[in-house]
Scaffold this active site. Sequence first.
Site, PDB file in Angstrom:
ATOM      1  CG  LEU A   9       4.491 -88.368 -50.496  1.00 14.88           C
ATOM      2  CD1 LEU A   9       3.297 -89.753 -50.406  1.00 14.88           C
ATOM      3  CD2 LEU A   9       4.930 -88.334 -48.845  1.00 14.88           C
ATOM      4  CB  ALA A  11      11.369 -90.820 -51.872  1.00 15.89           C
ATOM      5  NE  ARG A  16       7.547 -98.265 -64.476  1.00 12.44           N
ATOM      6  CZ  ARG A  16       6.121 -98.456 -64.907  1.00 12.44           C
ATOM      7  NH1 ARG A  16       5.630 -98.142 -65.884  1.00 12.44           N
ATOM      8  NH2 ARG A  16       5.723 -97.910 -63.492  1.00 12.44           N
ATOM      9  CE  LYS A  23       8.331 -90.634 -60.790  1.00 15.11           C
ATOM     10  NZ  LYS A  23       7.385 -91.772 -60.932  1.00 15.11           N
ATOM     11  CD  GLN A  74      10.171 -92.820 -48.467  1.00 15.09           C
ATOM     12  OE1 GLN A  74       9.881 -92.333 -49.840  1.00 15.09           O
ATOM     13  NE2 GLN A  74       9.903 -94.287 -48.224  1.00 15.09           N
ATOM     14  N   GLY A 137      -4.633 -98.450 -55.834  1.00 16.48           N
ATOM     15  CA  GLY A 137      -5.747 -98.706 -54.761  1.00 16.48           C
ATOM     16  C   GLY A 137      -6.904 -97.972 -54.900  1.00 16.48           C
ATOM     17  CG  ASN A 167      -5.652 -93.099 -53.064  1.00 15.39           C
ATOM     18  OD1 ASN A 167      -6.061 -91.935 -53.260  1.00 15.39           O
ATOM     19  ND2 ASN A 167      -4.431 -93.825 -52.587  1.00 15.39           N
ATOM     20  CG  ASN A 384      31.602 -58.252 -83.462  1.00 17.44           C
ATOM     21  OD1 ASN A 384      32.123 -59.001 -84.188  1.00 17.44           O
ATOM     22  ND2 ASN A 384      31.088 -58.596 -82.661  1.00 17.44           N
TER      23      ASN A 384
HETATM   24  C1  UD1 Z   1       0.405 -95.286 -54.494  1.00 22.07           C
HETATM   25  C2  UD1 Z   1      -1.755 -95.652 -53.553  1.00 22.07           C
HETATM   26  C3  UD1 Z   1      -2.518 -96.107 -54.301  1.00 22.07           C
HETATM   27  C4  UD1 Z   1      -2.552 -95.357 -55.145  1.00 22.07           C
HETATM   28  C5  UD1 Z   1      -1.303 -94.815 -56.305  1.00 22.07           C
HETATM   29  C6  UD1 Z   1      -1.863 -93.644 -57.518  1.00 22.07           C
HETATM   30  C7  UD1 Z   1      -0.134 -96.109 -51.751  1.00 22.07           C
HETATM   31  C8  UD1 Z   1       0.110 -97.647 -50.650  1.00 22.07           C
HETATM   32  N1  UD1 Z   1      -0.837 -96.360 -52.330  1.00 22.07           N
HETATM   33  O1  UD1 Z   1       0.529 -96.527 -55.183  1.00 22.07           O
HETATM   34  O2  UD1 Z   1      -3.590 -96.186 -53.784  1.00 22.07           O
HETATM   35  O3  UD1 Z   1      -3.715 -95.653 -56.589  1.00 22.07           O
HETATM   36  O4  UD1 Z   1      -0.006 -94.323 -55.472  1.00 22.07           O
HETATM   37  O5  UD1 Z   1      -0.370 -93.301 -58.538  1.00 22.07           O
HETATM   38  O6  UD1 Z   1      -0.004 -95.170 -50.620  1.00 22.07           O
HETATM   39  N2  UD1 Z   1       6.498 -92.228 -53.287  1.00 22.07           N
HETATM   40  C9  UD1 Z   1       7.710 -92.437 -52.171  1.00 22.07           C
HETATM   41  N3  UD1 Z   1       8.234 -93.472 -51.863  1.00 22.07           N
HETATM   42  C10 UD1 Z   1       8.328 -94.329 -50.969  1.00 22.07           C
HETATM   43  C11 UD1 Z   1       6.840 -95.226 -51.860  1.00 22.07           C
HETATM   44  C12 UD1 Z   1       6.193 -93.551 -52.970  1.00 22.07           C
HETATM   45  O7  UD1 Z   1       7.926 -90.820 -52.065  1.00 22.07           O
HETATM   46  O8  UD1 Z   1       8.734 -95.089 -50.438  1.00 22.07           O
HETATM   47  C13 UD1 Z   1       6.484 -91.084 -54.223  1.00 22.07           C
HETATM   48  C14 UD1 Z   1       6.537 -92.070 -54.537  1.00 22.07           C
HETATM   49  O9  UD1 Z   1       7.640 -91.510 -55.563  1.00 22.07           O
HETATM   50  C15 UD1 Z   1       5.466 -91.270 -55.790  1.00 22.07           C
HETATM   51  C16 UD1 Z   1       4.077 -91.379 -54.704  1.00 22.07           C
HETATM   52  O10 UD1 Z   1       4.637 -91.469 -53.647  1.00 22.07           O
HETATM   53  O11 UD1 Z   1       5.423 -90.161 -56.089  1.00 22.07           O
HETATM   54  C17 UD1 Z   1       3.229 -92.853 -55.317  1.00 22.07           C
HETATM   55  O12 UD1 Z   1       4.190 -93.768 -55.532  1.00 22.07           O
HETATM   56  P1  UD1 Z   1       3.802 -94.830 -56.452  1.00 22.07           P
HETATM   57  O13 UD1 Z   1       4.865 -95.586 -55.968  1.00 22.07           O
HETATM   58  O14 UD1 Z   1       3.414 -94.320 -57.962  1.00 22.07           O
HETATM   59  O15 UD1 Z   1       2.056 -95.279 -55.963  1.00 22.07           O
HETATM   60  P2  UD1 Z   1       1.588 -96.755 -55.803  1.00 22.07           P
HETATM   61  O16 UD1 Z   1       2.619 -96.830 -54.342  1.00 22.07           O
HETATM   62  O17 UD1 Z   1       2.103 -97.838 -55.979  1.00 22.07           O
END
Ligand code: UD1
Length: 456
Positions: A9, A11, A16, A23, A74, A137, A167, A384
């Site tokens: 993942l 996206a 920040r 990123k 996405q 989470g 998590n 040279n």
């Molecule tokens: C998510 C978890 C949370 C966990 C945390 C760990 C969910 C709902 N929550 O939190 O339980 O403790 O990660 O870091 O899964 N991303 C996408 N598309 C999206 C959203 C996110 O590709 O629509 C990717 C981000 O680029 C990142 C990862 O998913 O690599 C996690 O996303 P982030 O927003 O950091 O985490 P949370 O959703 O807040």
Amino acid sequence: MSKLNIVILAAGKGTRMHSDTPKVLHEIGAMSILGHVITCAKTLKPNKIIVVYGFGGETVKDTFLGENIIWVKQAEQMGTGHAVQQAVAYLDDDANTLILLGDVPLVDTLDCQKLLSQASDKLAILSFNKADPTGYGRMIRDPHGQIRAIVEHKDATALQQKIIEVNTGIMAMPNQYLVKWLAQLTNDNVQGEYYLTDIVEFAVQQGVSVVAEITEDEWSVTGINAKTDLAKIERIYQTRYAHQLLLQGVTLKDPARLDIRGTLSCGRDVEIDVNCLFEGNVRLGDKVKIAANCVIKNAVIDAGTHIAPFTHIDDTQIGENARIGPFARLRPGTILAAHTHVGNFVELKNSQVDLGSKINHLSYVGDATVGKNVNIGAGTITCNYDGANKFRTVIEDDVFIGSDSQLVAPVTIAKGATIGAGSTITKDAPADQLTFCRAKEQKSIASWKRPVKIKK
Ligand code: UD1
Ligand code: CA
């Protein structure tokens, strides 16, 4: 072993970071954050690696051109569950999927393997006990310790927010379940997102075991969201690299003052003093010594060679028992044979120097072929470049070039020749003779007086 799909993942926007660079393309040890994740993924020998990308995606894709990766977009970030849904079309029915996060560069292969060893009939999640779990989470367990759900921080009750087991986002499960669960997701939560974490409840409801591996290594599950995280993880990465070298027997005067941006491989009894930077691929042979403050990139340095302080080496090969520096600059295309000496303020570029030859002081030797046992005096310059074209200088075996000479290429100094100090050589010099080119006479003026300050 069952088939493996890996979904990364990536996206996230990374607002920040305050940067125009996506990123996941920021670097740790000169490799992009996503590059580290992909490297880890590859060691697990998956059938497919699927990267879910979003913001700045085209640049991200271009960075990994030619790698066997499936890219799915996405367009809008609607949550981690929505992100995985984008990959469904590519998931193999008979495979297990490992989900990795594109912004967690130090992800640990062993942790992934532990999850995968259980993923053929379970949902296996990597968790971590975090001192300050804010934002994460929470792992919700029943009184028997069985995992019942993951509740996001913003959706958690005050009591649930006290749970410190979080998590990490890294998990594995069979595709036959994952695909079904993804179809069941809703965005009925505080953030209005499709949470991947909701699959835990589905598993529990459907009688599929949910297990957690609890990692002790926080850095291996730390995501990068800001430059402060990037700097911190860079240090951790460097510390770990240095530690590996120490374990292999390399002497590091201070492991905290070493940077490796690429790979450094070392023979036995290598010593590296403080503040050295290694870039690209560097190989150091047995008993090589690198003194303080050297920058060495894409180089092979053979056994017994010593590099003195403040030396800069780029795309160069150095034979055994050579002595280089201090303050030497070896530019691309330089090949030095064994027992060569290159001293202070000497610049070499695209030059080959054969066995035992010495260029010890203040010289520029570019586009030159230097034979064996040659001595190039202080201040020698190979001219040279005529402003448009480059030409080679050939200096054969046993030549002695007197100090402050210019060799205007193309020119050949034949075997055993001596060039008198202060010469500007524009024609080939014959073997075994003294050749020089200076002003005809040396004058002394007895009546000459030094100028003195005129008093006002
Ligand atoms: C998510 C978890 C949370 C966990 C945390 C760990 C969910 C709902 N929550 O939190 O339980 O403790 O990660 O870091 O899964 N991303 C996408 N598309 C999206 C959203 C996110 O590709 O629509 C990717 C981000 O680029 C990142 C990862 O998913 O690599 C996690 O996303 P982030 O927003 O950091 O985490 P949370 O959703 O807040
Ligand atoms: Ca989020």
